[in-house]
Design a protein around this motif. Structure first.
Motif, PDB file in Angstrom:
ATOM      1  N   GLY A  12       0.879  -1.427  -0.115  1.00 43.76           N
ATOM      2  CA  GLY A  12      -0.135   0.343   0.083  1.00 43.76           C
ATOM      3  C   GLY A  12       1.310   1.064  -0.142  1.00 43.76           C
ATOM      4  N   ASN A  14       1.863   3.459  -2.166  1.00 44.57           N
ATOM      5  CA  ASN A  14       1.361   4.661  -3.697  1.00 44.57           C
ATOM      6  C   ASN A  14       1.307   5.414  -2.570  1.00 44.57           C
ATOM      7  OD1 ASN A  14      -1.403   2.920  -3.558  1.00 44.57           O
ATOM      8  ND2 ASN A  14      -2.218   4.904  -4.246  1.00 44.57           N
ATOM      9  N   ARG A  15       0.310   5.738  -1.696  1.00 43.47           N
ATOM     10  CA  ARG A  15       0.166   6.837  -0.614  1.00 43.47           C
ATOM     11  C   ARG A  15       0.405   7.141   0.313  1.00 43.47           C
ATOM     12  NH1 ARG A  15      -5.902   7.109   0.361  1.00 43.47           N
ATOM     13  NH2 ARG A  15      -6.396   4.967  -0.732  1.00 43.47           N
ATOM     14  N   LEU A  17       1.147   7.055   4.310  1.00 44.72           N
ATOM     15  CA  LEU A  17       2.160   5.875   5.115  1.00 44.72           C
ATOM     16  C   LEU A  17       3.168   4.841   4.461  1.00 44.72           C
ATOM     17  CD1 LEU A  17       0.279   6.173   8.616  1.00 44.72           C
ATOM     18  CD2 LEU A  17       2.304   6.870   8.155  1.00 44.72           C
ATOM     19  N   ARG A  37      -2.305  -2.026  -5.090  1.00 41.43           N
ATOM     20  CA  ARG A  37      -3.238  -2.307  -5.951  1.00 41.43           C
ATOM     21  C   ARG A  37      -2.783  -2.168  -7.398  1.00 41.43           C
ATOM     22  NH1 ARG A  37      -8.373  -1.734  -2.789  1.00 41.43           N
ATOM     23  NH2 ARG A  37      -8.169   0.340  -2.291  1.00 41.43           N
ATOM     24  N   LEU A  62       0.209  -5.887  -6.007  1.00 41.43           N
ATOM     25  CA  LEU A  62       0.052  -6.318  -4.786  1.00 41.43           C
ATOM     26  C   LEU A  62      -1.082  -5.949  -4.751  1.00 41.43           C
ATOM     27  CD1 LEU A  62       0.428  -9.388  -3.471  1.00 41.43           C
ATOM     28  CD2 LEU A  62       1.622  -7.066  -1.429  1.00 41.43           C
ATOM     29  N   ASP A  63      -2.075  -7.017  -4.582  1.00 47.16           N
ATOM     30  CA  ASP A  63      -3.571  -6.707  -4.440  1.00 47.16           C
ATOM     31  C   ASP A  63      -4.014  -7.220  -2.669  1.00 47.16           C
ATOM     32  OD1 ASP A  63      -6.384  -6.433  -2.967  1.00 47.16           O
ATOM     33  OD2 ASP A  63      -7.071  -6.186  -5.008  1.00 47.16           O
ATOM     34  N   ILE A  64      -3.676  -6.839  -1.912  1.00 43.32           N
ATOM     35  CA  ILE A  64      -3.266  -8.123  -0.306  1.00 43.32           C
ATOM     36  C   ILE A  64      -4.435  -8.509  -0.300  1.00 43.32           C
ATOM     37  CG2 ILE A  64      -1.109  -6.701   1.007  1.00 43.32           C
ATOM     38  CD1 ILE A  64      -3.504  -5.649   2.697  1.00 43.32           C
ATOM     39  N   ASN A  90       1.492  -2.315   5.350  1.00 36.87           N
ATOM     40  CA  ASN A  90       1.234  -1.532   5.413  1.00 36.87           C
ATOM     41  C   ASN A  90      -0.387  -1.367   5.373  1.00 36.87           C
ATOM     42  OD1 ASN A  90       0.869   1.292   6.173  1.00 36.87           O
ATOM     43  ND2 ASN A  90       0.851   1.673   3.963  1.00 36.87           N
ATOM     44  N   VAL A 134       1.391  -2.879  10.237  1.00 38.32           N
ATOM     45  CA  VAL A 134       0.718  -1.369   9.961  1.00 38.32           C
ATOM     46  C   VAL A 134      -0.433  -1.915  11.136  1.00 38.32           C
ATOM     47  CG1 VAL A 134       0.574   0.641   9.965  1.00 38.32           C
ATOM     48  CG2 VAL A 134       2.275  -0.452   8.418  1.00 38.32           C
ATOM     49  N   SER A 135      -0.604  -1.681  12.705  1.00 36.81           N
ATOM     50  CA  SER A 135      -2.202  -2.108  13.737  1.00 36.81           C
ATOM     51  C   SER A 135      -2.484  -0.207  13.949  1.00 36.81           C
ATOM     52  CB  SER A 135      -1.526  -2.492  14.178  1.00 36.81           C
ATOM     53  OG  SER A 135      -3.013  -2.879  15.031  1.00 36.81           O
ATOM     54  N   TYR A 188     -12.749  -2.412  11.814  1.00 33.78           N
ATOM     55  CA  TYR A 188     -11.544  -2.256  11.639  1.00 33.78           C
ATOM     56  C   TYR A 188     -10.712  -2.319  13.365  1.00 33.78           C
ATOM     57  CZ  TYR A 188      -7.652   1.047  11.714  1.00 33.78           C
ATOM     58  OH  TYR A 188      -6.205   2.336  10.787  1.00 33.78           O
ATOM     59  N   LYS A 192      -7.524  -5.100  13.888  1.00 35.88           N
ATOM     60  CA  LYS A 192      -6.734  -4.136  13.788  1.00 35.88           C
ATOM     61  C   LYS A 192      -6.406  -5.355  15.538  1.00 35.88           C
ATOM     62  CE  LYS A 192      -5.202  -1.813  10.668  1.00 35.88           C
ATOM     63  NZ  LYS A 192      -4.122  -1.617   9.678  1.00 35.88           N
ATOM     64  N   GLY A 219      -0.010   6.143  15.078  1.00 34.31           N
ATOM     65  CA  GLY A 219      -0.448   7.639  16.380  1.00 34.31           C
ATOM     66  C   GLY A 219      -2.056   8.219  14.653  1.00 34.31           C
ATOM     67  N   VAL A 221      -2.887  10.153  12.224  1.00 33.44           N
ATOM     68  CA  VAL A 221      -2.236  11.048  11.146  1.00 33.44           C
ATOM     69  C   VAL A 221      -2.357  11.392  10.051  1.00 33.44           C
ATOM     70  CG1 VAL A 221      -0.034  11.069   9.160  1.00 33.44           C
ATOM     71  CG2 VAL A 221       0.077   9.216  11.759  1.00 33.44           C
ATOM     72  N   THR A 223      -3.369  11.385   6.711  1.00 31.89           N
ATOM     73  CA  THR A 223      -3.578  10.946   5.391  1.00 31.89           C
ATOM     74  C   THR A 223      -4.721  11.529   4.617  1.00 31.89           C
ATOM     75  OG1 THR A 223      -3.687   9.018   6.345  1.00 31.89           O
ATOM     76  CG2 THR A 223      -1.909   9.347   5.762  1.00 31.89           C
TER      77      THR A 223
HETATM   78  P1  NAP Z   1      -4.760   6.246   3.544  1.00 31.74           P
HETATM   79  O1  NAP Z   1      -3.618   6.498   2.883  1.00 31.74           O
HETATM   80  O2  NAP Z   1      -5.592   5.870   2.795  1.00 31.74           O
HETATM   81  O3  NAP Z   1      -3.681   4.755   2.341  1.00 31.74           O
HETATM   82  C1  NAP Z   1      -3.882   3.332   2.537  1.00 31.74           C
HETATM   83  C2  NAP Z   1      -3.108   2.215   1.570  1.00 31.74           C
HETATM   84  O4  NAP Z   1      -3.194   1.433   1.617  1.00 31.74           O
HETATM   85  C3  NAP Z   1      -3.136   2.963   0.216  1.00 31.74           C
HETATM   86  O5  NAP Z   1      -1.820   3.071  -0.632  1.00 31.74           O
HETATM   87  C4  NAP Z   1      -4.236   1.953  -0.841  1.00 31.74           C
HETATM   88  O6  NAP Z   1      -4.485   1.567  -1.939  1.00 31.74           O
HETATM   89  C5  NAP Z   1      -3.514   0.468   0.077  1.00 31.74           C
HETATM   90  N1  NAP Z   1      -4.615  -0.323  -0.180  1.00 31.74           N
HETATM   91  C6  NAP Z   1      -6.225  -0.443   0.421  1.00 31.74           C
HETATM   92  N2  NAP Z   1      -6.274  -1.769   0.042  1.00 31.74           N
HETATM   93  C7  NAP Z   1      -5.428  -2.395  -0.492  1.00 31.74           C
HETATM   94  C8  NAP Z   1      -5.323  -3.360  -0.826  1.00 31.74           C
HETATM   95  N3  NAP Z   1      -6.523  -4.337  -1.078  1.00 31.74           N
HETATM   96  N4  NAP Z   1      -3.775  -3.908  -1.663  1.00 31.74           N
HETATM   97  C9  NAP Z   1      -3.057  -2.831  -1.309  1.00 31.74           C
HETATM   98  N5  NAP Z   1      -3.121  -1.781  -0.811  1.00 31.74           N
HETATM   99  C10 NAP Z   1      -4.465  -1.874  -0.833  1.00 31.74           C
HETATM  100  O7  NAP Z   1      -4.277   5.161   4.958  1.00 31.74           O
HETATM  101  P2  NAP Z   1      -3.502   5.101   5.817  1.00 31.74           P
HETATM  102  O8  NAP Z   1      -3.847   6.299   6.921  1.00 31.74           O
HETATM  103  O9  NAP Z   1      -1.665   5.334   5.099  1.00 31.74           O
HETATM  104  O10 NAP Z   1      -3.271   3.546   6.683  1.00 31.74           O
HETATM  105  C11 NAP Z   1      -1.761   3.098   6.106  1.00 31.74           C
HETATM  106  C12 NAP Z   1      -1.695   2.236   7.864  1.00 31.74           C
HETATM  107  O11 NAP Z   1      -1.790   2.428   9.186  1.00 31.74           O
HETATM  108  C13 NAP Z   1      -3.117   1.429   7.693  1.00 31.74           C
HETATM  109  O12 NAP Z   1      -2.613   0.192   7.747  1.00 31.74           O
HETATM  110  C14 NAP Z   1      -3.830   2.052   9.112  1.00 31.74           C
HETATM  111  O13 NAP Z   1      -5.154   1.574   9.412  1.00 31.74           O
HETATM  112  C15 NAP Z   1      -2.694   2.361   9.196  1.00 31.74           C
HETATM  113  N6  NAP Z   1      -3.342   3.537  10.245  1.00 31.74           N
HETATM  114  C16 NAP Z   1      -3.449   4.936  10.205  1.00 31.74           C
HETATM  115  C17 NAP Z   1      -3.797   5.951  10.827  1.00 31.74           C
HETATM  116  C18 NAP Z   1      -3.788   7.303  10.889  1.00 31.74           C
HETATM  117  O14 NAP Z   1      -4.221   8.020  11.081  1.00 31.74           O
HETATM  118  N7  NAP Z   1      -4.010   7.327   9.367  1.00 31.74           N
HETATM  119  C19 NAP Z   1      -3.418   5.700  11.901  1.00 31.74           C
HETATM  120  C20 NAP Z   1      -3.015   3.868  12.792  1.00 31.74           C
HETATM  121  C21 NAP Z   1      -3.121   3.211  11.479  1.00 31.74           C
HETATM  122  P3  NAP Z   1      -5.071   2.849  -2.880  1.00 31.74           P
HETATM  123  O15 NAP Z   1      -4.720   4.235  -3.251  1.00 31.74           O
HETATM  124  O16 NAP Z   1      -5.369   2.272  -4.179  1.00 31.74           O
HETATM  125  O17 NAP Z   1      -6.674   2.974  -1.710  1.00 31.74           O
END
Ligand code: NAP
Length: 264
Positions: A12, A14-15, A17, A37, A62-64, A90, A134-135, A188, A192, A219, A221, A223
Motif C-alpha cells: 500500500g 502509493n500514498r 504512510l 494494487r 500487489l492487492d493484499i 502497511n 501496521v496496526s 476496523y 487490528k 498514531g 496521522v 493521510t
Molecule cells: P491511506 O492514506 O488511506 O492509504 C492506504 C493505502 O493502502 C493506500 O495505498 C491504498 O491503496 C492501500 N490499500 C488499501 N487496500 C489495499 C489492498 N487491498 N491491496 C493493496 N493496497 C491496498 O491510509 P494510511 O493512513 O496511510 O494508513 C496506512 C496504515 O496505517 C493502515 O494500515 C492504517 O490502518 C494504519 N493507521 C493509520 C492511521 C492514521 O491516522 N492515518 C492511524 C492508525 C493506523 P489505494 O490507493 O489503491 O486505495
C-alpha cells in the motif's frame, strides 16, 4: 551489511504512510520494492521516490485482499532469488457503514491480507529480518467484551483459534448479533485487534530464524485515512513504522507506538 545491500518491501505504498515509509527507506539507501494494487498509481509513486532518492525503486503489483495476487508476487520474488530483510505490511482500509460486507472486506484486507502475505513471503525473508504489521490503537482489547478480551489475550490461543474468533465476528455481524455477543460496531477495530493477536502468536515461531515481528500504531496521522484534522504529520507517523523496521536485535511479538510498548 550496508543499507544498499538490504531490501525492504512495503505494501500500500502509493500514498500515505506506505509511501512515506518507502521514501525514507530509499533515502537511507535501501533497495525498496514499492507495492500497490493499482499499476498506474504504483508506477508513478515508484518513479517519484526513485527520482528523489537518486536510486531505482522497483514497483510490483500487489492487492493484499487477493490471494492470487499474493501468490504471484511471492512466486516471482522466489524465482528471481530476491531476499527480503524487511517486510512492512502497511496497506489497510476503513469503510463507511457497518454490515456483513463491510466486516468481510475489512477483515480480508486488514487481517487476512497481512497474514497471507507474511506466510507467503517467509521463504524469501532473510534470517534476522523484520516484519512490521501496521496496526492501530483502535484495535485495543478494551473494545471487546470481557469474555472476548480473555480469549484474544489467552496465551494458549493458536492461529487456528484466532481465525475461528475472527470468523465468529463476521458471522455475528451477518446474524445481527455482534453487540449481544460482545463485539464492537467497528470492523476496523476488530481487524487490528486480531492483527495484534496474530503478531503475538507468530513471534515465537520465527525466533529460530531471528526474524522479529511487531505491530505498530503510527498514531493519528494526516493521510487520506486519518483526515486533515489529525495531529501527526506523515513523517511523525512513519517514524513508528521505521523504528520497528530498522531495529536490530530488538523485541519481537509486541505492539509499539513511538518505539514504546503500548497495551492492547
Ligand atoms: P491511506 O492514506 O488511506 O492509504 C492506504 C493505502 O493502502 C493506500 O495505498 C491504498 O491503496 C492501500 N490499500 C488499501 N487496500 C489495499 C489492498 N487491498 N491491496 C493493496 N493496497 C491496498 O491510509 P494510511 O493512513 O496511510 O494508513 C496506512 C496504515 O496505517 C493502515 O494500515 C492504517 O490502518 C494504519 N493507521 C493509520 C492511521 C492514521 O491516522 N492515518 C492511524 C492508525 C493506523 P489505494 O490507493 O489503491 O486505495
Amino acid at each position: 551489511m550496508s543499507n544498499s545491500s538490504k531490501t525492504a518491501l512495503v505494501t500500500g505504498a502509493n500514498r500515505g504512510l506506505g509511501l512515506e515509509t518507502a521514501r525514507e527507506l530509499a533515502r537511507q539507501s535501501w533497495q525498496v520494492i514499492l507495492t500497490a494494487r493499482n499499476e498506474k498509481k504504483g508506477t508513478a509513486a515508484a518513479q517519484s521516490v526513485s527520482a528523489e532518492a537518486g536510486r531505482e525503486v522497483q514497483f510490483r503489483l500487489l492487492d493484499i485482499a487477493d490471494p492470487s495476487s499474493i501468490a504471484a508476487l511471492a512466486g516471482s520474488l522466489h524465482e528471481q532469488g530476491t531476499k527480503l530483510d524487511v517486510l512492512v505490511n502497511n496497506a489497510g482500509i476503513t469503510m463507511d457503514g457497518f454490515d456483513e460486507q463491510v466486516a468481510r472486506r475489512t477483515i480480508d484486507t486488514n487481517f487476512y491480507g497481512p497474514m497471507r502475505l507474511t506466510e507467503a513471503l517467509l521463504p524469501v525473508m532473510s534470517d534476522g529480518g523484520a516484519i512490521v504489521m501496521v496496526s492501530s490503537g483502535a484495535g485495543e482489547l478494551s473494545i471487546l467484551s470481557r469474555d472476548l478480551r480473555k480469549r484474544f489475550s489467552d496465551r494458549g490461543l493458536t492461529q487456528q483459534g484466532l481465525l475461528e474468533l475472527v470468523e465468529s465476528f463476521v458471522d455475528a455481524v451477518r446474524r445481527g448479533r455482534h453487540s449481544q455477543e460482545g463485539w464492537p460496531t467497528s470492523a476496523y477495530g476488530v481487524s487490528k485487534a486480531a492483527l495484534n493477536a496474530l503478531v503475538r502468536i507468530t513471534a515465537p515461531r520465527l525466533e529460530a530464524r531471528a526474524i522479529r515481528i511487531n505491530a505498530v500504531c503510527p498514531g493519528w496521522v494526516r493521510t487520506d485515512m486519518g483526515g486533515p484534522g489529525a495531529p501527526r504529520t506523515l513523517r511523525e507517523g512513519a517514524e513508528s513504522i521505521l523504528w520497528a523496521a530498522l531495529l536490530e536485535g530488538g523485541p519481537t511479538g509486541g505492539f509499539f507506538r513511538d518505539g514504546k510498548l503500548i497495551p492492547w
